[in-house]
Write a protein that holds these residues in place. Structure first.
Motif, short mmCIF file in Angstrom:
data_model
loop_
_atom_site.label_atom_id
_atom_site.label_comp_id
_atom_site.label_asym_id
_atom_site.label_seq_id
_atom_site.Cartn_x
_atom_site.Cartn_y
_atom_site.Cartn_z
N UNK A 40 0.84 -1.21 0.00
CA UNK A 40 0.00 0.00 0.00
C UNK A 40 0.87 1.25 0.00
N UNK A 41 1.95 1.24 0.79
CA UNK A 41 2.86 2.41 0.78
C UNK A 41 3.53 2.56 -0.60
N UNK A 42 3.89 1.41 -1.19
CA UNK A 42 4.52 1.45 -2.53
C UNK A 42 3.55 2.09 -3.55
N UNK A 43 2.26 1.81 -3.40
CA UNK A 43 1.27 2.39 -4.32
C UNK A 43 1.01 3.87 -4.03
N UNK A 44 1.41 4.35 -2.85
CA UNK A 44 1.31 5.79 -2.58
C UNK A 44 0.32 6.24 -1.53
N UNK A 45 -0.15 5.33 -0.66
CA UNK A 45 -1.04 5.82 0.41
C UNK A 45 -0.27 6.79 1.30
N UNK A 46 -0.96 7.74 1.88
CA UNK A 46 -0.31 8.71 2.77
C UNK A 46 -0.07 8.12 4.15
N UNK A 47 -1.01 7.26 4.57
CA UNK A 47 -0.88 6.65 5.89
C UNK A 47 -1.67 5.34 5.91
N UNK A 48 -1.45 4.60 6.99
CA UNK A 48 -2.13 3.29 7.09
C UNK A 48 -2.80 3.18 8.45
N UNK A 49 -4.05 2.71 8.43
CA UNK A 49 -4.79 2.47 9.66
C UNK A 49 -4.83 0.97 9.90
N UNK A 50 -4.31 0.56 11.05
CA UNK A 50 -4.20 -0.87 11.36
C UNK A 50 -5.43 -1.30 12.18
N UNK A 51 -6.22 -2.20 11.64
CA UNK A 51 -7.51 -2.53 12.24
C UNK A 51 -7.53 -3.81 13.06
N UNK A 52 -7.91 -3.65 14.33
CA UNK A 52 -8.24 -4.82 15.16
C UNK A 52 -9.74 -5.06 14.91
N UNK A 53 -10.02 -5.62 13.78
CA UNK A 53 -11.37 -5.73 13.24
C UNK A 53 -12.35 -6.41 14.19
N UNK A 54 -11.86 -7.46 14.88
CA UNK A 54 -12.77 -8.21 15.75
C UNK A 54 -12.47 -7.99 17.23
N UNK A 55 -11.63 -7.00 17.51
CA UNK A 55 -11.41 -6.61 18.90
C UNK A 55 -10.92 -7.72 19.80
N UNK A 56 -9.86 -8.41 19.36
CA UNK A 56 -9.32 -9.50 20.17
C UNK A 56 -8.02 -9.14 20.88
N UNK A 57 -7.34 -8.10 20.40
CA UNK A 57 -5.96 -7.85 20.86
C UNK A 57 -5.89 -7.45 22.32
N UNK A 58 -4.77 -7.81 22.95
CA UNK A 58 -4.42 -7.32 24.29
C UNK A 58 -3.10 -6.55 24.11
N UNK A 59 -2.72 -5.73 25.13
CA UNK A 59 -1.55 -4.86 24.93
C UNK A 59 -0.25 -5.55 24.49
N UNK A 60 -0.03 -6.79 24.89
CA UNK A 60 1.23 -7.44 24.45
C UNK A 60 1.22 -7.66 22.93
N UNK A 61 0.04 -7.85 22.35
CA UNK A 61 -0.04 -7.99 20.88
C UNK A 61 0.21 -6.64 20.21
N UNK A 62 -0.24 -5.58 20.89
CA UNK A 62 0.02 -4.22 20.36
C UNK A 62 1.54 -4.00 20.35
N UNK A 63 2.21 -4.38 21.44
CA UNK A 63 3.68 -4.26 21.50
C UNK A 63 4.33 -4.98 20.32
N UNK B 155 -4.12 3.77 14.58
CA UNK B 155 -4.65 2.52 15.17
C UNK B 155 -6.18 2.59 15.18
N UNK B 156 -6.77 1.45 14.85
CA UNK B 156 -8.23 1.34 14.67
C UNK B 156 -8.69 0.13 15.48
N UNK B 157 -9.15 0.41 16.70
CA UNK B 157 -9.52 -0.70 17.59
C UNK B 157 -11.03 -0.85 17.69
N UNK B 158 -11.50 -2.07 17.46
CA UNK B 158 -12.89 -2.38 17.81
C UNK B 158 -12.88 -2.87 19.25
N UNK B 159 -14.04 -2.73 19.91
CA UNK B 159 -14.05 -2.92 21.37
C UNK B 159 -14.84 -4.15 21.80
#
Ligand code: HMG
Ligand code: MG
Length: 301
Positions: A167-190, A207-211
């Motif tokens: 996506x960066x190679x194609x030229x996006x300005x930024x990237x939003x990383x999605x926890x689509x199903x809201x499973x992550x805990x902070x160690x996964x964020x690390x 960062x795009x977190x679902x809750x």
């Protein structure tokens, strides 16, 4: 001693990520009033709708009309989700400041969400990004399922980076990383942020977190010391992904503001105005939204 950033930028995704998963249709005029209220809250970016196939997401089939009718605040960037060239053409005709393309780090979610394999998606998004940049639009690339996929389980940072690189190679300005199903805990964020930030500047990562499991505020708190200063959130906690079974809404903007303002971090958003907008949409949907700070505010009224 933790060093918190001085300023954080929130993108309000309620009108898109929020409404796309609501069963009760919201009349266009109400959406327009609501987005106008959000525009006056001090938020700097609003994802106002989605130019996807109306059969796939009927709740947002009025994207064109909404885009034409909202009152544009010059201090706000109005963006919309676009899956392909057809979506981009409609969005450009309607008026966008930013185009958000989207795909997944995991194969099965990508296939279920946009009906293509990851390899088939690249050229489609490559063309959209090129055309949007030619039209001077800000382009954000969403990468979904960055921690876990509802169909495949764990997703590795390497899978995420593979998609981000393209996506960066194609030229996006930024990237939003999605926890689509809201499973992550902070160690996964690390684990993910250590990999991602060793490769890309922190200013380009959102960062795009679902809750779904109530972990989003903990995960945002964990992201801040990495220098992440951009988050997506949805007013009241409205929403979810219709193609990710069991996915609840995004973290509630109201709760994120309570956290950030409490930490002394500036957002430019007026909590009271945001509450009023949340009460408005709650009333239109005829149900309470999940935000805890919103429920508290309601109990004080
Ligand atoms: P498809 O059926 O594979 O598309 O859908 P196609 O290119 O084969 O075209 C089939 C027909 O659809 C054609 O019409 C096209 O013109 C029409 P026909 O010739 O048969 O009459 N078509 C369109 N019509 C209107 N607008 C368009 C459009 N494109 C094609 N843009 C497509 C592919 C991607 C369009 C479809 O799968 C789709 O719309 N998917 C929607 C998925 C979606 O909205 N998911 C939720 C958003 S993503 C999300 O929530 C995650 C995120 O929040 C981050 C996170 O939480 O992780 C971003
Ligand atoms: Mg989402």
């Amino acid at each position: 001693m933790v060093h918190w950033p001085k300023h954080v930028q929130i993108k309000e995704v309620g009108p898109r990520d929020g409404l796309q998963n609501e069963k009760k249709p919201v009349p266009t005029a109400d959406k327009v009033n609501w987005i106008n209220m959000l525009s006056e809250s001090g938020v700097k970016e609003i994802e106002y709708s989605s130019f996807v196939h109306p059969k796939w997401v009927p709740q947002l089939s009025d994207a064109h009309e909404v885009g034409k009718k909202i009152k544009r605040n010059p201090d706000v960037r109005y963006s919309a989700l676009v899956p392909n060239m057809k979506g981009l053409e409609l969005a450009l005709e309607t008026g966008i400041d930013g185009a958000s393309v989207f795909m997944s780090a995991s194969e099965t979610h990508n296939q279920k969400n946009i009906n293509k394999s990851i390899a088939e998606t690249y050229p489609v998004l490559g063309e959209v990004i090129k055309e949007a940049k030619k039209n001077d639009k800000h382009v954000t690339g969403y990468v979904s399922t960055v921690f876990d996929c509802p169909f495949e389980g764990k997703v590795t940072p390497e899978q995420v980076i593979r998609v981000c690189d393209k996506l960066f190679e194609y030229g996006v300005d930024d990237i939003s990383l999605g926890d689509t199903i809201g499973t992550a805990v902070p160690s996964q964020v690390d684990q993910l942020l250590e990999a991602v930030l060793s490769r890309y500047p922190k200013e380009k990562i959102i960062m795009h977190f679902h809750d779904t499991r109530g972990m989003a505020i903990a995960n945002i708190t964990r992201s801040l010391p990495y220098g992440i200063t951009r988050f997506d959130s949805s007013i009241g906690g409205l929403g979810g992904c219709p193609y990710a079974p069991g996915a609840a809404g995004n973290v509630a903007t109201n709760d994120v503001l309570y956290l950030l303002h409490g930490l002394g971090i500036h957002t430019g958003i007026d909590e009271k105005k945001l509450q009023e907008a949340a009460f408005y949409i709650q009333q239109k949907l005829g149900k309470s939204l999940p935000s805890k700070s919103l429920a508290y505010a309601a109990s004080q009224n």
